[in-house]
Scaffold this active site. Structure first.
Site, PDB file in Angstrom:
ATOM      1  N   GLU A 176     -27.993  35.840 110.552  1.00 10.77           N
ATOM      2  CA  GLU A 176     -28.819  36.824 111.287  1.00 10.77           C
ATOM      3  C   GLU A 176     -30.120  36.247 111.836  1.00 10.77           C
ATOM      4  O   GLU A 176     -31.190  36.840 111.687  1.00 10.77           O
ATOM      5  CB  GLU A 176     -29.126  38.023 110.382  1.00 10.77           C
ATOM      6  N   ASN A 217     -23.610  33.042 111.033  1.00 12.44           N
ATOM      7  CA  ASN A 217     -23.067  34.385 110.791  1.00 12.44           C
ATOM      8  C   ASN A 217     -24.038  35.446 111.305  1.00 12.44           C
ATOM      9  O   ASN A 217     -25.254  35.350 111.070  1.00 12.44           O
ATOM     10  CB  ASN A 217     -22.883  34.544 109.266  1.00 12.44           C
ATOM     11  N   HIS A 253     -19.707  44.987 111.169  1.00 12.60           N
ATOM     12  CA  HIS A 253     -20.065  46.265 110.541  1.00 12.60           C
ATOM     13  C   HIS A 253     -19.996  47.327 111.647  1.00 12.60           C
ATOM     14  O   HIS A 253     -20.932  47.490 112.424  1.00 12.60           O
ATOM     15  CB  HIS A 253     -21.485  46.210 109.961  1.00 12.60           C
ATOM     16  N   ASP A 283     -16.548  46.536 107.894  1.00  6.93           N
ATOM     17  CA  ASP A 283     -16.422  47.908 107.396  1.00  6.93           C
ATOM     18  C   ASP A 283     -16.652  48.844 108.567  1.00  6.93           C
ATOM     19  O   ASP A 283     -17.166  48.434 109.612  1.00  6.93           O
ATOM     20  CB  ASP A 283     -17.314  48.225 106.176  1.00  6.93           C
TER      21      ASP A 283
END
Ligand code: XIL
Length: 377
Positions: A176, A217, A253, A283
């Site tokens: 991030e 990532n 996400h 998710d």
């Protein structure tokens, strides 16, 4: 029609079109357990990890190490359904080194041992991130000189990667580092060290474990746009400079209110740079209570994200960010949202589980990902 409803319907349309990627669409199937009748007992009960192995894909989950230690049902599902594991928190800097120089390796070591017992690979998460830093670092870093902070960061990466040397398949080296507008995040590492901290981190990790695959990532790079474009240009530059980066992790996400991303295009263009790609934290959250429309959108989110990975040969792993709503990070992070996982509060499989199972059953036409590290272990 409300904007929210339009977005949902739009996202379902995208999912439907994407169903063509690897054969028949399972986007709307959402079959309950009994829908597996007629497929034969073995197929209906086949685990995600066994089905994915047919195309060389690793299926993973983030693991809550407390639950792994205390909940036998959680252990059983983790072992039976998944072929990679990621420590949800136990390998982050704060939990690993709460006091400077004093490491708490035990929870992460126990996860690695569990993975080895169950023939699973481990994704290491993560080495450099602005969140979940130890309090001592957050307090001291603003007063450090750049050389001091660089030394602290190098020591952290070297200590952690060396500790787990030979045991980690993919490391999320930097997590991030970009903002949604495509600029670099103004965290303590950028402020003190400038953008070179990213390339340095990859070099230090590579020195400590040359065989681990090293990943950048991030979230919101599933959608084409300013952030995805900026990360693309950045990793392209890292490759051109010979920095040891092997892959890019797409957290994934998803949230039913934002529609579904053009994920396959993004995975493919990063793969075309000569990188592996992975979906690392999948998710699909929604507002509670879940309506039937929202549930369809969740099914589509899981289905489309898995199909996108299946369609791209360099997509070597698909990892859900925890498998059970009982342990999900979503309700405490996104107010009023939840139900994001593939198992429910009682660790019973939800329609989203059967969507993934069915997509894997239908994936025999997907490219096999052998020879690019997917089969290691
Ligand atoms: C989350 C964990 O799931 C929570 O338990 C913790 O409190 C905060 O971090 N992106 C990441 C993950 O890379 O490390 C985050 O995990 C979720 C967002």
């Amino acid at each position: 029609m409300s904007l929210r409803r339009k977005i949902l319907i739009g996202s379902l349309g995208v999912a439907s079109a994407c169903g063509l990627l690897v054969g028949q669409s399972a986007a709307f199937a959402a079959p309950p357990p009994q829908a597996a009748h007629g497929q034969g007992h073995d197929q209906a009960s086949a685990s995600l990890r066994d089905l994915a192995a047919h195309v060389g894909l690793r299926i993973g989950t983030a693991v809550n190490t407390d639950a792994l230690a205390s909940d036998p049902a959680y252990r059983t599902i983790t072992a039976n359904q998944f072929s990679t594991v990621t420590a949800e928190n136990a390998m982050k800097w704060g939990p690993l080194e709460p006091t400077q120089g004093v490491y708490n390796w035990a929870p992460a070591d126990q996860l690695v041992a569990f993975a080895q017992q169950n023939h699973q690979l481990v994704r290491g998460h993560n080495l450099v991130w602005h969140n979940q830093l130890p309090a001592w670092l957050t307090e001291q870093a603003p007063q450090m000189t750049p050389d001091q902070l660089r030394a602290v960061l190098k020591k952290h990466i070297t200590d952690v990667v060396s500790h787990f040397k030979g045991e980690i398949w993919q490391w999320d080296v930097v997590n991030e580092a970009f903002n949604d507008d495509g600029t670099l995040r103004d965290d303590i590492f950028l402020q003190k060290l400038g953008p070179s901290y990213i390339a340095d981190s990859f070099r230090w990790a590579h020195e400590a474990d040359p065989k681990a695959q090293l990943f950048y990532n991030d979230y919101n790079i599933e959608f084409t746009g300013a952030k995805s474009n900026a990360v693309y240009a950045f990793v392209q530059q890292l490759k051109a400079q010979g920095v040891p980066i092997d892959g890019v992790g797409f957290q994934t996400h998803l949230d039913t209110q934002y529609g579904l991303p053009d994920l396959q295009n993004n995975l493919q263009r990063f793969a075309d740079l000569g990188l592996n790609v992975a979906e690392t934290e999948v998710d699909v959250r929604t507002t509670l209570p879940v309506t039937s429309v929202e549930q369809s959108a969740q099914d589509a989110g899981y289905s489309q994200s898995l199909q996108a990975c299946l369609a791209v040969r360099q997509c070597i792993s698909y990892t859900v960010w925890g498998f059970g709503d009982a342990y999900s990070w979503v309700p405490s992070t996104f107010q009023g949202e939840g139900a994001a996982d593939i198992y429910d509060e009682n660790l019973q499989p939800k329609p989203q589980y059967f969507v993934l199972q069915q997509d894997l059953q239908l994936a025999s036409g997907a490219p096999h990902r052998s020879g690019i590290g997917a089969g290691r272990g």
